[in-house]
Design an enzyme around this catalytic site. Structure first.
Site, PDB file in Angstrom:
ATOM      1  N   VAL A  21      34.534  44.985  41.732  1.00 43.83           N
ATOM      2  CA  VAL A  21      35.669  44.761  40.835  1.00 43.83           C
ATOM      3  C   VAL A  21      35.223  44.114  39.526  1.00 43.83           C
ATOM      4  O   VAL A  21      35.523  44.596  38.438  1.00 43.83           O
ATOM      5  CB  VAL A  21      36.731  43.880  41.544  1.00 43.83           C
ATOM      6  CG1 VAL A  21      37.733  43.324  40.554  1.00 43.83           C
ATOM      7  CG2 VAL A  21      37.459  44.694  42.595  1.00 43.83           C
ATOM      8  N   ASP A  27      27.512  35.387  37.650  1.00 46.95           N
ATOM      9  CA  ASP A  27      27.468  35.581  39.102  1.00 46.95           C
ATOM     10  C   ASP A  27      26.463  34.577  39.685  1.00 46.95           C
ATOM     11  O   ASP A  27      25.509  34.192  39.012  1.00 46.95           O
ATOM     12  CB  ASP A  27      27.026  37.019  39.438  1.00 46.95           C
ATOM     13  CG  ASP A  27      27.452  37.448  40.834  1.00 46.95           C
ATOM     14  OD1 ASP A  27      28.336  38.319  40.951  1.00 46.95           O
ATOM     15  OD2 ASP A  27      26.918  36.897  41.828  1.00 46.95           O
ATOM     16  N   THR A  59      37.267  37.881  48.819  1.00 45.11           N
ATOM     17  CA  THR A  59      38.244  37.162  49.650  1.00 45.11           C
ATOM     18  C   THR A  59      38.300  37.872  51.009  1.00 45.11           C
ATOM     19  O   THR A  59      39.240  38.606  51.290  1.00 45.11           O
ATOM     20  CB  THR A  59      39.648  37.122  48.997  1.00 45.11           C
ATOM     21  OG1 THR A  59      39.957  38.433  48.507  1.00 45.11           O
ATOM     22  CG2 THR A  59      39.724  36.133  47.867  1.00 45.11           C
ATOM     23  N   THR A  81      42.061  39.349  45.548  1.00 40.14           N
ATOM     24  CA  THR A  81      43.267  39.511  46.366  1.00 40.14           C
ATOM     25  C   THR A  81      43.467  38.251  47.216  1.00 40.14           C
ATOM     26  O   THR A  81      42.521  37.803  47.877  1.00 40.14           O
ATOM     27  CB  THR A  81      43.101  40.732  47.298  1.00 40.14           C
ATOM     28  OG1 THR A  81      42.746  41.851  46.486  1.00 40.14           O
ATOM     29  CG2 THR A  81      44.370  41.023  48.063  1.00 40.14           C
ATOM     30  N   CYS A 119      39.701  45.983  51.757  1.00 37.72           N
ATOM     31  CA  CYS A 119      41.032  45.948  51.124  1.00 37.72           C
ATOM     32  C   CYS A 119      42.103  46.268  52.159  1.00 37.72           C
ATOM     33  O   CYS A 119      42.731  45.365  52.681  1.00 37.72           O
ATOM     34  CB  CYS A 119      41.083  46.933  49.960  1.00 37.72           C
ATOM     35  SG  CYS A 119      40.148  46.342  48.546  1.00 37.72           S
ATOM     36  N   ARG A 165      30.333  47.249  54.039  1.00 36.16           N
ATOM     37  CA  ARG A 165      31.040  46.106  54.627  1.00 36.16           C
ATOM     38  C   ARG A 165      32.239  46.582  55.441  1.00 36.16           C
ATOM     39  O   ARG A 165      33.026  47.388  54.978  1.00 36.16           O
ATOM     40  CB  ARG A 165      31.503  45.137  53.525  1.00 36.16           C
ATOM     41  CG  ARG A 165      30.347  44.379  52.908  1.00 36.16           C
ATOM     42  CD  ARG A 165      30.816  43.563  51.751  1.00 36.16           C
ATOM     43  NE  ARG A 165      31.293  44.401  50.663  1.00 36.16           N
ATOM     44  CZ  ARG A 165      31.856  43.909  49.563  1.00 36.16           C
ATOM     45  NH1 ARG A 165      32.046  42.618  49.425  1.00 36.16           N
ATOM     46  NH2 ARG A 165      32.247  44.716  48.599  1.00 36.16           N
TER      47      ARG A 165
END
Ligand SMILES: NC(=O)c1ccc[n+]([C@@H]2O[C@H](COP(=O)([O-])OP(=O)(O)OC[C@H]3O[C@@H](n4cnc5c(N)ncnc54)[C@H](O)[C@@H]3O)[C@@H](O)[C@H]2O)c1
Length: 568
Positions: A159, A177, A227, A262, A402, A473
């Site tokens: 993202v 980062d 997240t 998110t 997601c 992932r």
């Protein structure tokens, strides 16, 4: 809705700018008034003194109002350094300032040609001062249209990187980062997420860094850190908390921190904001501001990108929301939508993905029912799909970070509020059960064909969590692979998107190229990447093979007649 009782009187002959500002104020539900309509009571005045001629007229118009009859609240003077129109009317303006509870003079230091741009900047400053009034009697600020504010992006993954690249077309960008390996690659133009070419990344001129102190120069800091969920499927906000701590330690006054990660409803204000305040020793809503803009980027999808996906923005006040609206509008081609609050924007994001999860769960449940009834799901959906309002979903594996994760954030918050969301949890359970369903299909084929266990070869095509990206992932394809390996079966994987070593490290098997694959008894087309050439499927099949086509993506004419085909 902004609650405000003092009507705003806009006075200025520079009509395009004034009209634009009036429109923006009305959009934010501020009450404006005209000289002729003024009633007794408090009033705030916005005075435009842009060029000498029209400034004269504005002052004349204002002198016609018997201001002594009114209670003067805030006074805003928009002025132009070049024409110095304020000096001509010094004593009158001074009397106005004295009569007001708080006055703000904002002067432009450069030439303004585009009235809409000037109007936007004026509206932005006005909203700031109306919503967050200063405790000083008189504030003077210089504003420059040429000023380019620096945008910082924290977390440069699937993202954050496209967000940084998108902003870099219009703003100077600092890309931060904590992963120094990733930053070293990005500096060389190498994108670990395979979204940008070396040429395009180098051309962005983004300042990639692991030095958090550079964030002190930013007017906006956008946060896109992971997240995930914990092993017990609870929200894991540790990355977000760590990032907020780091940003807080480097936060300078007036910065707007925008979260794009998110989260569950309320997390930005309840979890992140207090960390920012504590680490910075600054007060939110006064010294710095927060906003939320959920991300809908779909890695691997070249049609729906950062620039083309409609964007939701929300701020802790109308001023922040409006500022973010303008910021994102400068870089996004698609419409930008202002949500009514941060909580609404946070909820909208988890609801979007929960809706998909539920719809796919329905399809997966049907697929399992139809398996027992021996009815082809695909044919049923094709028939039912001829009705105008039948939704076009299909069964499949729901992995990644997601759709398979976000519902747990909503479930968590619902439970905290004392509500057990049984429908949402049931959907999650059905989607999670698909790994076992596919494993069972494999076992039944082995039993059915009575293939000796030792000679058996199984191929898994595609191991990422979805098509055309290298992200493994929470990959359900790899969970199936793991189940089969645990049963002692000989499994080979082919996924051209998975980087060397990662599968070897986790599962102890190598990731083969298509040409290296041995002919297999069972081929599971788990993730149908575009690079798979189905014409060559027959070269990796035996005469008695079974093909399990999870997403029904292989054209039927590429499946040899003697081969058994199973679809969900
Ligand atoms: N990937 C998607 O398809 C997608 C789509 C929409 C929304 N989201 C959401 O966006 C967020 C980010 O997801 P992602 O897929 O880009 O994650 P990612 O794992 O690809 O990238 C996150 C980056 O953040 C960095 N990071 C971790 N902690 C940090 C810290 N304290 N400071 C600075 N950097 C830090 C990591 O090194 C990594 O480079 C998540 O909340 C996710 O749910 C993801």
């Amino acid at each position: 809705m902004t609650k405000r009782s003092t009507p705003l009187l806009l006075i200025g002959e520079t009509s395009n700018i004034r009209d634009h500002v009036a429109k923006k104020l009305l959009e934010e539900k501020f009450e404006t008034t005209e000289i002729e309509q003024m009633e007794q009571g408090p009033v705030s005045i916005i005075l435009f003194l842009f060029d000498r001629q029209s400034a004269k007229l504005s002052i004349y118009l204002l002198q016609q109002v018997h201001l002594e009859k009114y209670e003067m609240d805030q006074l805003f003077i928009f002025d132009d350094k070049k024409t110095n129109s304020l000096a001509d009317n010094e004593s009158f303006v001074q009397s106005l300032i004295k009569a007001s509870t708080n006055a703000v003079e904002l002067f432009f230091s450069d030439v303004h040609v585009d009235s809409e741009r000037v109007g936007d900047v004026v509206a932005k400053h006005l909203l700031h001062d109306l919503i967050h009034p200063s405790s000083h009697q008189m504030v003077k600020r210089e504003i420059s249209l040429k000023e380019k504010e620096i945008v910082g992006v924290v977390g440069l993954g699937y993202v954050g990187l496209p967000v940084a690249v998108g902003f870099s077309e219009h703003y100077p960008v600092i890309g931060f980062d904590v992963d120094d390996g990733k930053i070293a690659k990005l500096k060389k133009g190498e994108d670990p997420s395979e979204q940008f070419t070396q040429e395009s990344l180098v051309a962005t001129k983004i300042d990639f860094t692991t030095n958090a102190k550079k964030l002190r120069r930013c007017a906006y800091i956008i946060v896109a850190v992971p997240t995930p969920i914990s092993a017990s499927k609870e929200p894991d906000l540790s990355y977000l908390e760590a990032a907020s701590q780091l940003i807080g330690e480097n936060l300078t006054p007036d910065t707007i921190v925008v979260y794009e990660s998110t989260v569950y409803p309320g997390a930005t204000e309840e979890v992140c904001s207090p960390i920012l305040e504590k680490a910075s020793n600054l007060k939110v809503g006064k010294d710095f501001f927060i906003g939320y803009s959920p991300e809908r980027i779909n890695p691997g999808d070249h049609e729906h990108t950062f620039r083309t996906i409609p964007k939701i923005v929300a701020g802790q006040s109308a001023f922040v929301a409006e500022t973010l609206y303008q910021l994102y509008q400068n870089v996004i081609k698609a419409p930008v939508y202002k949500a009514s609050s941060i909580k609404v924007a946070e909820t909208a994001k988890v609801v979007e993905n929960t809706q998909r999860d539920i719809n796919i769960a329905f399809m997966n449940e049907l697929a399992q029912i139809f398996y027992h009834l021996d009815i082809p799901t695909e044919d049923v959906l094709a028939a039912a799909g001829t009705k105008w309002n039948f939704l076009p979903f299909s069964p499949g594996l729901v992995g990644g970070h997601c759709i398979g994760v976000d519902p747990y954030y909503l479930i968590h918050k619902a439970r905290l509020a004392g509500y057990e969301p049984s429908f949402l949890t049931a959907a999650r359970e059905v989607n999670e059960s698909m790994v076992d369903h596919v494993t069972n299909l494999v076992m039944q084929q082995i039993v059915h064909h009575q293939t000796p266990w030792d000679n058996l070869k199984i191929t898994v095509l595609g191991g990422t969590f979805k098509e055309n990206i290298g992200d493994i992932r929470n990959s359900k394809a790899l969970e199936i692979l793991k189940n089969l390996l645990n049963l002692g079966l000989s499994v080979q994987l082919c996924d051209p998107h998975i980087t060397e070593g990662s599968v070897q490290d986790i599962y102890g098997i190598s990731n083969k190229s298509f040409d290296e694959l041995e002919k297999a008894d069972i081929v599971i087309a788990a993730v149908p990447h575009d690079v798979f050439n189905w014409e060559r499927l027959k070269t990796i099949l035996k005469e008695t093979s079974t093909v399990i086509d999870i997403k029904s993506s292989i054209p039927l004419h590429y499946i040899p007649k003697e081969v058994t085909l199973l679809r969900l």
